[in-house]
Design a protein around this motif. Structure first.
Motif, mmCIF file in Angstrom:
data_model
loop_
_atom_site.group_PDB
_atom_site.id
_atom_site.type_symbol
_atom_site.label_atom_id
_atom_site.label_comp_id
_atom_site.label_asym_id
_atom_site.label_seq_id
_atom_site.Cartn_x
_atom_site.Cartn_y
_atom_site.Cartn_z
ATOM 1 N N UNK A 1 0.817 -1.222 0.000
ATOM 2 C CA UNK A 1 0.000 0.000 0.000
ATOM 3 C C UNK A 1 0.848 1.267 0.000
ATOM 4 N N UNK A 2 2.102 1.158 -0.364
ATOM 5 C CA UNK A 2 3.017 2.310 -0.316
ATOM 6 C C UNK A 2 2.438 3.487 -1.110
ATOM 7 N N UNK A 3 2.325 4.678 -0.492
ATOM 8 C CA UNK A 3 1.743 5.819 -1.206
ATOM 9 C C UNK A 3 2.556 6.247 -2.433
ATOM 10 N N UNK A 4 3.837 5.923 -2.461
ATOM 11 C CA UNK A 4 4.683 6.305 -3.601
ATOM 12 C C UNK A 4 4.550 5.383 -4.797
ATOM 13 N N UNK A 5 3.573 4.483 -4.770
ATOM 14 C CA UNK A 5 3.379 3.562 -5.893
ATOM 15 C C UNK A 5 2.256 4.012 -6.829
ATOM 16 N N UNK A 6 2.031 5.308 -6.917
ATOM 17 C CA UNK A 6 0.930 5.788 -7.756
ATOM 18 C C UNK A 6 1.364 5.903 -9.217
ATOM 19 N N UNK A 7 0.411 5.875 -10.098
ATOM 20 C CA UNK A 7 0.689 6.031 -11.533
ATOM 21 C C UNK A 7 1.372 7.374 -11.785
ATOM 22 N N UNK A 8 0.914 8.397 -11.036
ATOM 23 C CA UNK A 8 1.467 9.745 -11.179
ATOM 24 C C UNK A 8 2.968 9.747 -10.869
ATOM 25 N N UNK A 9 3.331 9.075 -9.785
ATOM 26 C CA UNK A 9 4.737 9.021 -9.366
ATOM 27 C C UNK A 9 5.574 8.291 -10.431
ATOM 28 N N UNK A 10 5.066 7.178 -10.926
ATOM 29 C CA UNK A 10 5.808 6.416 -11.935
ATOM 30 C C UNK A 10 5.963 7.217 -13.234
ATOM 31 N N UNK A 11 4.928 7.978 -13.568
ATOM 32 C CA UNK A 11 4.979 8.828 -14.760
ATOM 33 C C UNK A 11 6.071 9.892 -14.620
ATOM 34 N N UNK B 1 11.490 -2.544 -13.930
ATOM 35 C CA UNK B 1 12.596 -1.582 -13.963
ATOM 36 C C UNK B 1 12.142 -0.205 -13.495
ATOM 37 N N UNK B 2 10.935 0.183 -13.900
ATOM 38 C CA UNK B 2 10.423 1.503 -13.490
ATOM 39 C C UNK B 2 10.127 1.528 -11.986
ATOM 40 N N UNK B 3 9.538 0.469 -11.481
ATOM 41 C CA UNK B 3 9.238 0.396 -10.041
ATOM 42 C C UNK B 3 10.544 0.517 -9.238
#
Lengths: 565, 158
Positions: free
Chosen positions: A138-148, A183-185
């Motif tokens: 549930x890590x908050x930094x795993x959002x689509x926005x962050x990965x983008x 790789x992105x994660x």
């Protein structure tokens, strides 16, 4: 003769050279060589034993805390001095915070790029990456926005034509197997790790006065004043802040670091079968809970081969077997003498020469435990704990195996831990054990203080007769021992047998290779010009040559040279 | 809140002139009178902690032993490119750490607005607890330079 020379191995502390010979796409012989002279202990001779730790913790720029700790413990051991409980807990909390920092730094900043291809991030779908990452935590930094956002950053970096901090990676190497989303994660978490690192490191500074190079140690305890009624001393507010920090870092470890290691491990299952090497292990007990150093929360012991049932415990700081079983051999190192010596009698007399695979080829001596090459590190500690039925070790090892089964469908057994990937997994398991124990020791400190005990120091008293002691610490990179001989409070001899000396050990007088060397045998090498696989295994030990072999290149040559033959 | 300005001394105190950074930090602390907006730290030879610590600061000053052309003890000052572009010549004896940390911060768009590296040219980095005279004599001038630099960054920070 070697066919590939990697000099220096980067993303480690200090200078390490690895030579391997490759036949039929596999390593068939290996040599580990430290290219810098070690003689820093000599600086301590004749000094006051009470101040030895101040110099010892400058041995290394990375693990400063651990050498300070091993040093005071060595002198206390020689004096048979008891340490107040509060001092033990405060020291333990520092050691835990330091190790948490170290393990996170190692995975992301020192070794992840061996497995993660940053350039593949450009092909990743941030939405898909978010879905995978959110299925793991549930890590908050795993959002689509962050990965983008991270994908955009990497894209701009690649388009600029300068890869900057990533320019020395093994990009597009055939041994790189993560899909673009993984790789992105991993790249995203590589950046996020920086904030977790800073947060936990502040705990070291709060307790130790400053970091790096804590100021609060003393032979006999710690110099922290505890007074619940004073804002100038350690009080409930401090305990509360430390507790909060441990919780914040726990979130990062449980939701990011631990799942990432399992994710990477699942993508590289063959690496649970590569890199075994020397399977004799040594771990010392640590995190003492009594004043005498006889009860501990982290177990110690030795293992010979993979027979876990034959584990022999090391139960106290006064263990005679440990005290009598360590020797250092310099047959293949650039030092005078060719007989194994006990650290109390240890010598550090340099005899420089050229690299000679059949003769001397390193500044690292060859430590042996009961005459055997021995591997140290988080893997040793996890295996010793698992063998001895240590509940926290069992719990978190099983959690790792379960998560890997969920991701990959494959159930690992404990034998898979004797490997390159096993060393990474062991470090992640140890991190979770330490987080649980951090909370426990903070509560124990708080309760003890609330019960009215505020003592932190017992004054040492030095006899005129010679004394000898060994200080042990299970450091982030493994078993660290400092060996001290003193008379009337002055140092007559001082030897540090550090984790990287055990692991980067050269062959001994009987020709038996050390752990790095043995672990490289049979390693596949897809491209001899880019020996990524060799580097993976060497990095899995978390090399830190800065204290294994110290100081300088005696020939004055430039060492920053990469030579692939 | 962390102070917006960071001054770090880098070096190995058991390797003679390499101790310069930590010794200047000690001298700064002894002299006192440091403004509230600055945090002064002796980083030893730690690389990883520098990467974490420079993030989001307004200005960072690194004090280090230098390996550039010139006379022993000579003081040099370099401005670090804020876009993270790394100089191609070797300057600091701990260069990969300082510049690697800077590059990472720049990539994350969290690099300080201003970064400066100052130091003195070394004579010896052999094992020893004493600096050579020419480098030791550079310490008071470096302390003075640090205070001048703090005056320059003050308006934005204070």
């Amino acid at each position: 003769m070697p066919t590939i020379t990697i000099d220096p191995i980067t993303r480690i502390e200090g200078h390490l050279r690895i030579d391997v010979s490759v036949d039929g796409g596999r390593v068939n012989d290996a040599w580990a060589s430290c290219t810098m002279w070690r003689g820093i202990e000599n600086i301590l001779l004749g000094r006051d034993a009470r101040e030895a730790w101040l110099f010892a913790q400058r041995f290394c720029g990375v693990c400063t805390t651990v050498h300070g700790m091993a040093s005071v413990r060595a002198v206390e051991n020689a004096l048979e001095l008891e340490i107040p409980k509060n001092a033990q807990y405060i020291r333990n909390l520092i050691l835990i915070a330091h190790a948490l920092h170290d393990h996170i730094v190692h995975f992301y900043h020192l070794s992840a790029l061996d497995w993660v291809d940053v350039t593949q991030v450009l092909k990743a779908d941030p939405k898909k990456a978010a879905k995978v990452a959110q299925s793991l935590s549930d890590w908050p930094g795993n959002s689509e926005k962050e990965f983008k956002l991270v994908k955009g950053r990497v894209q701009r970096l690649v388009e600029s034509g300068q890869l900057g901090i990533f320019k020395h990676g093994y990009w597009d190497h055939p041994a790189m197997k993560l899909d673009p989303e993984t790789n992105l994660i991993a790249t995203t978490h590589y950046f996020q790790a920086l904030d977790a690192q800073r947060k936990i490191n502040e705990v070291v500074g709060w307790l130790g006065g400053k970091t790096p190079h804590i100021q609060n140690l003393a032979v006999g305890g710690v110099m922290n004043a505890i007074n619940l009624d004073s804002s100038a001393a350690m009080n409930m507010d401090h305990f509360y802040r430390i507790g909060n920090r441990l919780d914040e870092v726990r979130a990062f470890v449980e939701q990011v670091y631990f799942p990432d290691v399992c994710l990477v491990g699942s993508a590289y299952p063959e690496w649970f079968g590569i890199g075994r090497g020397v399977d004799n292990y040594l771990a010392v007990p640590d995190l003492p809970t009594d004043t005498q150093g006889t009860q501990f929360d982290l177990p110690g012991g030795t293992l010979k081969g993979s027979a876990l049932k034959a584990m022999k415990p090391i139960e106290t700081f006064h263990d005679q077997r440990l005290r009598e079983s360590v020797t250092e051999d310099s047959t293949h190192a650039w030092y005078e003498g060719d007989q194994p010596l006990h650290p109390f009698k240890g010598e550090t007399k340099p005899a420089p020469g050229e690299w000679d695979g059949d003769g001397a080829y390193t500044w690292v001596k060859a430590p042996r435990f009961a005459d055997e090459p021995t591997q140290v590190g988080p893997l040793a500690q996890v295996l010793v704990g698992y063998a001895g039925g240590h509940a926290l070790t069992k719990k978190h090892t099983d959690a790792a195996f379960d998560l890997i089964k969920t991701i990959s469908g494959k159930k690992l057994g404990i034998d898979a831990m004797h490997s390159t990937m096993g060393r990474h997994l062991a470090r992640a398991i140890r991190t979770r054990i330490l987080l649980d124990l951090g909370k426990k020791h903070l509560n124990a400190l708080t309760s003890n203080v609330l019960s009215g005990d505020v003592a932190t120091f017992n004054k040492p008293d030095f006899p005129d007769t010679p004394i000898e002691g060994v200080g042990m610490h299970e450091a982030p990179r493994g078993t660290l021992t400092h060996w001290v001989v003193a008379k009337s409070g002055r140092l007559d001899n001082y030897q540090a047998v550090v984790p990287t000396t055990w692991n980067a050990s050269p062959r001994d007088g009987k020709g038996r290779p050390g752990p790095y060397e043995a672990s490289l045998l049979n390693t596949p090498v897809a491209d001899p010009e880019l020996p990524l696989e060799v580097i993976r295994t060497v990095h899995s030990f978390d090399p830190c040559m800065a204290c294994a072999c110290h100081a300088f290149d005696p020939s004055g040559k430039t060492l920053a040279k990469v030579k692939v033959l | 809140m962390r102070p917006p300005v960071l001054v770090v001394g880098i070096g190995h105190t058991l390797m003679s002139d390499d101790a310069l950074g930590p010794r200047v930090v000690e001298a700064l602390e002894r002299r006192g009178g440091l403004p509230d907006f600055v945090e002064v730290r002796d980083f030893g030879t730690t690389a990883s902690e520098l990467s974490e610590e420079i993030l989001d600061r307004e200005a960072v000053l690194v004090i280090d032993a230098l390996a550039v052309e010139g006379a022993p003890g000579e003081i040099h000052c370099f401005e670090l490119a804020a876009n993270g572009a790394l100089p191609t010549t070797r300057m600091s004896t701990h260069q990969p750490d300082v510049f690697g940390a800077w590059g990472l911060a720049a990539l994350l768009e969290r690099a300080p607005r201003r970064g400066t590296l100052i130091g003195a040219i070394t004579v010896s980095t052999e094992l020893g607890t004493e600096m050579t005279p020419s480098v030791r004599e550079a310490v008071p001038a470096l302390v003075h330079t640090v205070h001048r630099w703090l005056d320059e960054v003050r308006p934005a920070a204070a």
